[in-house]
Design a protein around this motif. Structure first.
Motif, PDB file in Angstrom:
ATOM      1  N   LYS A   5       0.842  -1.192   0.000  1.00  0.00           N
ATOM      2  CA  LYS A   5       0.000   0.000   0.000  1.00  0.00           C
ATOM      3  C   LYS A   5       0.882   1.250   0.000  1.00  0.00           C
ATOM      4  O   LYS A   5       1.907   1.288   0.681  1.00  0.00           O
ATOM      5  CB  LYS A   5      -0.924   0.032   1.219  1.00  0.00           C
ATOM      6  CG  LYS A   5      -1.978  -1.049   1.228  1.00  0.00           C
ATOM      7  CD  LYS A   5      -3.109  -0.736   2.203  1.00  0.00           C
ATOM      8  CE  LYS A   5      -2.660  -0.631   3.622  1.00  0.00           C
ATOM      9  NZ  LYS A   5      -3.809  -0.490   4.558  1.00  0.00           N
ATOM     10  N   VAL A   6       0.450   2.283  -0.743  1.00  0.00           N
ATOM     11  CA  VAL A   6       1.192   3.543  -0.838  1.00  0.00           C
ATOM     12  C   VAL A   6       0.211   4.698  -0.691  1.00  0.00           C
ATOM     13  O   VAL A   6      -0.863   4.684  -1.311  1.00  0.00           O
ATOM     14  CB  VAL A   6       1.929   3.650  -2.195  1.00  0.00           C
ATOM     15  CG1 VAL A   6       2.599   5.009  -2.341  1.00  0.00           C
ATOM     16  CG2 VAL A   6       2.952   2.531  -2.332  1.00  0.00           C
ATOM     17  N   LYS A   7       0.565   5.680   0.090  1.00  0.00           N
ATOM     18  CA  LYS A   7      -0.295   6.852   0.268  1.00  0.00           C
ATOM     19  C   LYS A   7      -0.213   7.770  -0.957  1.00  0.00           C
ATOM     20  O   LYS A   7       0.840   7.889  -1.577  1.00  0.00           O
ATOM     21  CB  LYS A   7       0.125   7.635   1.517  1.00  0.00           C
ATOM     22  CG  LYS A   7      -0.237   6.969   2.828  1.00  0.00           C
ATOM     23  CD  LYS A   7       0.102   7.892   3.997  1.00  0.00           C
ATOM     24  CE  LYS A   7      -0.317   7.274   5.325  1.00  0.00           C
ATOM     25  NZ  LYS A   7      -0.025   8.179   6.464  1.00  0.00           N
ATOM     26  N   GLU A  13      -5.080  13.374  -0.496  1.00  0.00           N
ATOM     27  CA  GLU A  13      -5.440  12.627   0.712  1.00  0.00           C
ATOM     28  C   GLU A  13      -6.900  12.803   1.154  1.00  0.00           C
ATOM     29  O   GLU A  13      -7.478  11.878   1.730  1.00  0.00           O
ATOM     30  CB  GLU A  13      -4.493  12.989   1.856  1.00  0.00           C
ATOM     31  CG  GLU A  13      -3.115  12.364   1.684  1.00  0.00           C
ATOM     32  CD  GLU A  13      -2.190  12.690   2.838  1.00  0.00           C
ATOM     33  OE1 GLU A  13      -2.576  13.490   3.710  1.00  0.00           O
ATOM     34  OE2 GLU A  13      -1.064  12.147   2.871  1.00  0.00           O
ATOM     35  N   HIS A  17      -7.817   6.983  -0.053  1.00  0.00           N
ATOM     36  CA  HIS A  17      -7.209   6.315   1.103  1.00  0.00           C
ATOM     37  C   HIS A  17      -5.767   5.918   0.793  1.00  0.00           C
ATOM     38  O   HIS A  17      -4.839   6.268   1.522  1.00  0.00           O
ATOM     39  CB  HIS A  17      -7.994   5.056   1.478  1.00  0.00           C
ATOM     40  CG  HIS A  17      -9.138   5.290   2.401  1.00  0.00           C
ATOM     41  ND1 HIS A  17      -8.996   5.943   3.603  1.00  0.00           N
ATOM     42  CD2 HIS A  17     -10.448   4.941   2.312  1.00  0.00           C
ATOM     43  CE1 HIS A  17     -10.178   6.000   4.213  1.00  0.00           C
ATOM     44  NE2 HIS A  17     -11.063   5.407   3.454  1.00  0.00           N
ATOM     45  N   PHE A  18      -5.600   5.139  -0.297  1.00  0.00           N
ATOM     46  CA  PHE A  18      -4.272   4.653  -0.646  1.00  0.00           C
ATOM     47  C   PHE A  18      -4.301   4.017  -2.036  1.00  0.00           C
ATOM     48  O   PHE A  18      -5.363   3.703  -2.576  1.00  0.00           O
ATOM     49  CB  PHE A  18      -3.767   3.625   0.381  1.00  0.00           C
ATOM     50  CG  PHE A  18      -4.708   2.467   0.623  1.00  0.00           C
ATOM     51  CD1 PHE A  18      -4.725   1.360  -0.224  1.00  0.00           C
ATOM     52  CD2 PHE A  18      -5.583   2.481   1.704  1.00  0.00           C
ATOM     53  CE1 PHE A  18      -5.592   0.303  -0.007  1.00  0.00           C
ATOM     54  CE2 PHE A  18      -6.459   1.421   1.936  1.00  0.00           C
ATOM     55  CZ  PHE A  18      -6.461   0.332   1.072  1.00  0.00           C
ATOM     56  N   TYR A  19      -3.108   3.847  -2.599  1.00  0.00           N
ATOM     57  CA  TYR A  19      -2.917   3.024  -3.780  1.00  0.00           C
ATOM     58  C   TYR A  19      -2.412   1.661  -3.303  1.00  0.00           C
ATOM     59  O   TYR A  19      -1.828   1.546  -2.230  1.00  0.00           O
ATOM     60  CB  TYR A  19      -1.866   3.632  -4.719  1.00  0.00           C
ATOM     61  CG  TYR A  19      -2.092   5.086  -5.062  1.00  0.00           C
ATOM     62  CD1 TYR A  19      -3.347   5.560  -5.426  1.00  0.00           C
ATOM     63  CD2 TYR A  19      -1.031   6.000  -5.032  1.00  0.00           C
ATOM     64  CE1 TYR A  19      -3.549   6.889  -5.757  1.00  0.00           C
ATOM     65  CE2 TYR A  19      -1.220   7.327  -5.360  1.00  0.00           C
ATOM     66  CZ  TYR A  19      -2.475   7.776  -5.717  1.00  0.00           C
ATOM     67  OH  TYR A  19      -2.680   9.098  -6.033  1.00  0.00           O
ATOM     68  N   TRP A  20      -2.631   0.635  -4.112  1.00  0.00           N
ATOM     69  CA  TRP A  20      -2.188  -0.703  -3.691  1.00  0.00           C
ATOM     70  C   TRP A  20      -1.770  -1.540  -4.891  1.00  0.00           C
ATOM     71  O   TRP A  20      -2.167  -1.280  -6.022  1.00  0.00           O
ATOM     72  CB  TRP A  20      -3.291  -1.420  -2.911  1.00  0.00           C
ATOM     73  CG  TRP A  20      -4.589  -1.598  -3.670  1.00  0.00           C
ATOM     74  CD1 TRP A  20      -5.649  -0.741  -3.706  1.00  0.00           C
ATOM     75  CD2 TRP A  20      -4.939  -2.685  -4.535  1.00  0.00           C
ATOM     76  NE1 TRP A  20      -6.641  -1.221  -4.522  1.00  0.00           N
ATOM     77  CE2 TRP A  20      -6.235  -2.417  -5.033  1.00  0.00           C
ATOM     78  CE3 TRP A  20      -4.285  -3.857  -4.912  1.00  0.00           C
ATOM     79  CZ2 TRP A  20      -6.885  -3.281  -5.927  1.00  0.00           C
ATOM     80  CZ3 TRP A  20      -4.932  -4.728  -5.800  1.00  0.00           C
ATOM     81  CH2 TRP A  20      -6.227  -4.432  -6.285  1.00  0.00           C
ATOM     82  N   PHE A 129       2.524   4.466  -9.166  1.00  0.00           N
ATOM     83  CA  PHE A 129       1.993   5.345  -8.131  1.00  0.00           C
ATOM     84  C   PHE A 129       2.184   6.816  -8.474  1.00  0.00           C
ATOM     85  O   PHE A 129       1.342   7.653  -8.153  1.00  0.00           O
ATOM     86  CB  PHE A 129       2.610   4.992  -6.775  1.00  0.00           C
ATOM     87  CG  PHE A 129       2.378   3.559  -6.397  1.00  0.00           C
ATOM     88  CD1 PHE A 129       1.098   3.017  -6.417  1.00  0.00           C
ATOM     89  CD2 PHE A 129       3.431   2.723  -6.046  1.00  0.00           C
ATOM     90  CE1 PHE A 129       0.859   1.701  -6.086  1.00  0.00           C
ATOM     91  CE2 PHE A 129       3.210   1.391  -5.716  1.00  0.00           C
ATOM     92  CZ  PHE A 129       1.925   0.881  -5.743  1.00  0.00           C
ATOM     93  N   ASP A 133      -0.910   9.640  -9.028  1.00  0.00           N
ATOM     94  CA  ASP A 133      -0.923  11.010  -8.497  1.00  0.00           C
ATOM     95  C   ASP A 133      -1.248  12.022  -9.591  1.00  0.00           C
ATOM     96  O   ASP A 133      -2.079  12.918  -9.407  1.00  0.00           O
ATOM     97  CB  ASP A 133       0.434  11.357  -7.866  1.00  0.00           C
ATOM     98  CG  ASP A 133       0.578  10.843  -6.438  1.00  0.00           C
ATOM     99  OD1 ASP A 133      -0.459  10.561  -5.806  1.00  0.00           O
ATOM    100  OD2 ASP A 133       1.724  10.753  -5.959  1.00  0.00           O
TER     101      ASP A 133
END
Length: 244
Positions: A5-7, A13, A17-20, A129, A133
């Motif tokens: 998982k990566v923020k 934000e 929640h997050f990337y995975w 990721f 973004d």
């Protein structure tokens, strides 16, 4: 199986929640179970065809899918050549990025996205990721979330505030609140609150000492009794609390 998982970057934000990323490992081949959390997600398949939705749907290589909020658990088969990558959106933020159908039409479902909304396969492979973004920074339609204050109250009380009280606090009828939740989340306020209550109970059970009784946890989390807690866990996970 490897799961990472990566923020997102700070500006995203409030919405994500997050990337995975998930990769299968040889010789592991297994059904992986996901519990409901009230969130929608976007997934791209970078590996072999993946069986999901408890065996009723297929995700094919190079295609992007939207996964609606769930009211029960979901199993996906993770093979040695499974490679999935995706985005977990925060509740009611799908409309911040996509002009799409009401979310209640996607509940418990996995639907292939049209090309205009799909991820770019080449850019995903190059730097996934960082690509996410940029992709979502450029897609923001609005930064407002009409349900955020209601959602905050639900989380603050761990799903134990009544729908009547939520409506009263936010000066909205229960009928309108239900329409808004179905449109932006895909669940009723009651369903969403029940999921947050379940998630709180799950967290307590996983982190509590062995001498903590399930009856005590049931009362703390707003369930009527042990049987009520047990039934909710079986519906959300397919397992009893003692099996987790």
């Amino acid at each position: 199986m490897k799961y990472n998982k990566v923020k997102p970057y700070k500006g995203l934000e409030p919405f994500i929640h997050f990337y995975w990323e998930l990769k299968g490992n040889e010789p592991e081949r297994q059904w992986e179970r996901v519990f409901p959390d009230g969130c929608a997600g976007i997934v791209m398949n970078l590996g072999d065809t993946c069986l999901t939705d408890n065996g009723s749907s297929l995700m094919e290589f190079g295609k992007t899918y939207v996964v609606g909020a769930m009211t029960s658990f979901k199993d996906s088969f993770i093979d040695t050549d499974t490679h999935l990558i995706g985005v977990c959106l925060k509740p009611a933020t799908f409309a911040n990025f996509y002009k799409y159908t009401s979310q209640n039409e996607l509940t418990n479902d996995t639907v292939e996205f049209e090309k205009s909304n799909s991820f770019n396969l080449d850019k995903i492979i190059e730097n996934p990721f960082n690509y996410f973004d940029h992709f979502y920074s450029e897609r923001i339609i609005t930064k407002s979330n009409h349900l955020q204050k209601v959602i905050d109250d639900i989380h603050l009380t761990n799903g134990q505030m009544s729908i009547y009280e939520l409506s009263r606090r936010h000066f909205i009828t229960t009928r309108q609140l239900e329409r808004n939740f179905k449109k932006f989340i895909g669940l009723t306020p009651k369903e969403y609150s029940n999921i947050i209550r379940f998630q709180n109970a799950l967290n307590i059970i996983k982190n509590s000492s062995e001498n903590r009784s399930l009856l005590d946890i049931a009362f703390e989390c707003g369930y009527y009794d042990h049987s009520h807690l047990n039934n909710e866990f079986k519906r959300n996970t397919g397992l009893s609390p003692s099996q987790l």
